[in-house]
Motif scaffolding. Structure first.
Motif, PDB file in Angstrom:
ATOM      1  N   CYS A 273       0.555  49.812  -3.240  1.00  0.00           N
ATOM      2  CA  CYS A 273      -0.662  49.077  -2.885  1.00  0.00           C
ATOM      3  C   CYS A 273      -0.485  48.411  -1.527  1.00  0.00           C
TER       4      CYS A 273
ATOM      5  N   SER B 129      -5.945  45.710  -5.340  1.00  0.00           N
ATOM      6  CA  SER B 129      -5.453  46.806  -6.181  1.00  0.00           C
ATOM      7  C   SER B 129      -4.120  46.440  -6.813  1.00  0.00           C
ATOM      8  N   CYS B 130      -3.302  45.669  -6.107  1.00  0.00           N
ATOM      9  CA  CYS B 130      -2.018  45.219  -6.646  1.00  0.00           C
ATOM     10  C   CYS B 130      -2.232  44.397  -7.914  1.00  0.00           C
TER      11      CYS B 130
END
Length: 371
Positions: free
Chosen positions: A109, A114-115
């Motif tokens: 990421c 998104s992480c």
């Protein structure tokens, strides 16, 4: 072992996250038996939401940048105050299915959004998840115990993450991945001739990242009064800015939109006038190009600027009306320029994308041996 598949995720807020992702893809695919995918699944699935988020971000920076800085600082050290709370179950399900369908051996990421989502569904994936921080500061939104490894740009960031509870073995000081072209040294005079500049006149490069942010029009107006300077203005994807600069430009100003050879402009230039985006300043450090920073975005770019000033590799200009004097003073001080370049050489981390690749591939292979 079958071909290794690496999924690299980015978000379309700014351009740095994608540039890092593309640099990684290039580095991975130089190796045999590896396939890398650069994807923005949320942007593909929810394009209207992605567009709206970007517009809100840009409007906030334009109208009330101090609000963005306040929000950044307010949440900066609050571990476990997750983005997850803002995300509906449908997004989690979509991302989970998206990743499982691609069947990657690892996911990387380049953005905290998104992480955070992947950390929430990690137990359903059983795939190693890595995160690359593209600034010189650590925000708490990046910190999740489920993440298998982090890649950061400095030892100071590693120390900061240690204090936030991340163990040493998860943190890799690799530098921020940039395109490998920036590591190739080229002749300054040759680059100037190739780009159409005069060899014997100082060249000032002005840019505001891929989105052309900051008061670039005012900066150009101030600098162009000095006809002994050549000025290269990179407007990125900001077509409106490019048109405005072209309207007010004198003969010593050369205006460009998005270019794929920023590394050549940096090689040719004597000084860079820019805001302090993580990718841009990393590229300048590797090119040993002295920087004058103006209009940093409150929050992450202010923190980047703190790093640059602490390392004494950049100058800050607050009153843009004095920008020309700041440039001329710097250009006339060879000792200061040489010292800035020496310090950049000391802190610059080369071949960062390759370093990330090695760590990720070794992790995958070690996991395979455990099975």
């Amino acid at each position: 072992m079958d071909k290794i598949k690496i999924l690299i995720l980015y978000e379309d807020i700014g351009t740095g996250h994608k540039r890092t992702a593309m640099a990684l893809k290039k580095a991975f695919e130089k190796r045999d038996g590896i396939e890398a995918f650069v994807e923005n699944p949320l942007g593909e699935k929810f394009p209207s939401l992605s567009y709206l988020t970007t517009r809100i971000y840009l409007k906030t920076l334009k109208l009330t940048p101090e609000l963005w800085g306040y929000l950044y600082e307010m949440e900066r050290d609050k571990i476990e105050r997750r983005i997850n709370k803002l995300v509906g179950i449908s997004v989690y399900t979509f991302i989970k299915d998206y990743v499982l369908n691609l069947k990657p051996n690892a996911v990387i990421c380049t953005h905290p959004f998104s992480c955070s989502i992947l950390s929430h569904i990690k137990r359903d994936l059983n795939i190693p998840i890595f995160a690359i921080l593209t600034d010189y500061d650590v925000h708490a939104y990046w910190i999740h115990h489920q993440i298998d490894g982090y890649f950061v740009g400095s030892q100071e960031m590693k120390n900061q993450m240690n204090l936030m509870g991340v163990s040493d073995d998860k943190i890799n000081v690799t530098g921020i991945p940039i395109d490998e072209e920036f590591y190739i040294k080229k002749d300054k005079n040759e680059m100037r001739r190739n780009l159409g500049f005069e060899v014997d006149r100082p060249l000032v490069m002005v840019m505001g990242g891929g989105l052309g942010l900051g008061n670039i029009k005012k900066a150009v107006n101030v600098i162009q009064r000095h006809k002994d300077l050549q000025i290269a203005v990179i407007c990125g994807f900001n077509k409106n800015l490019k048109a405005k600069i072209e309207e007010i430009s004198d003969d010593n100003v050369f205006v460009y939109g998005h270019v794929n050879n920023v590394h050549e402009f940096m090689e040719a230039a004597d000084v860079l006038v820019t805001k302090s985006g993580g990718l841009t300043v990393t590229e300048a450090i590797i090119k040993k190009l002295p920087m004058i920073i103006f209009d940093p975005i409150p929050g992450q770019e202010e923190r980047n600027l703190e790093f640059l000033l602490k390392k004494r590799i950049a100058l800050r200009i607050k009153d843009i009306e004095k920008l020309d004097k700041k440039i001329l003073d710097l250009l006339s001080d060879k000792k200061k320029i040489d010292e800035m370049k020496e310090r950049m050489e000391e802190i610059g981390i080369y071949n960062s994308a390759d370093k990330v690749c090695s760590v990720v591939i070794n992790h995958i292979k070690n996991d395979a041996l455990k099975v």
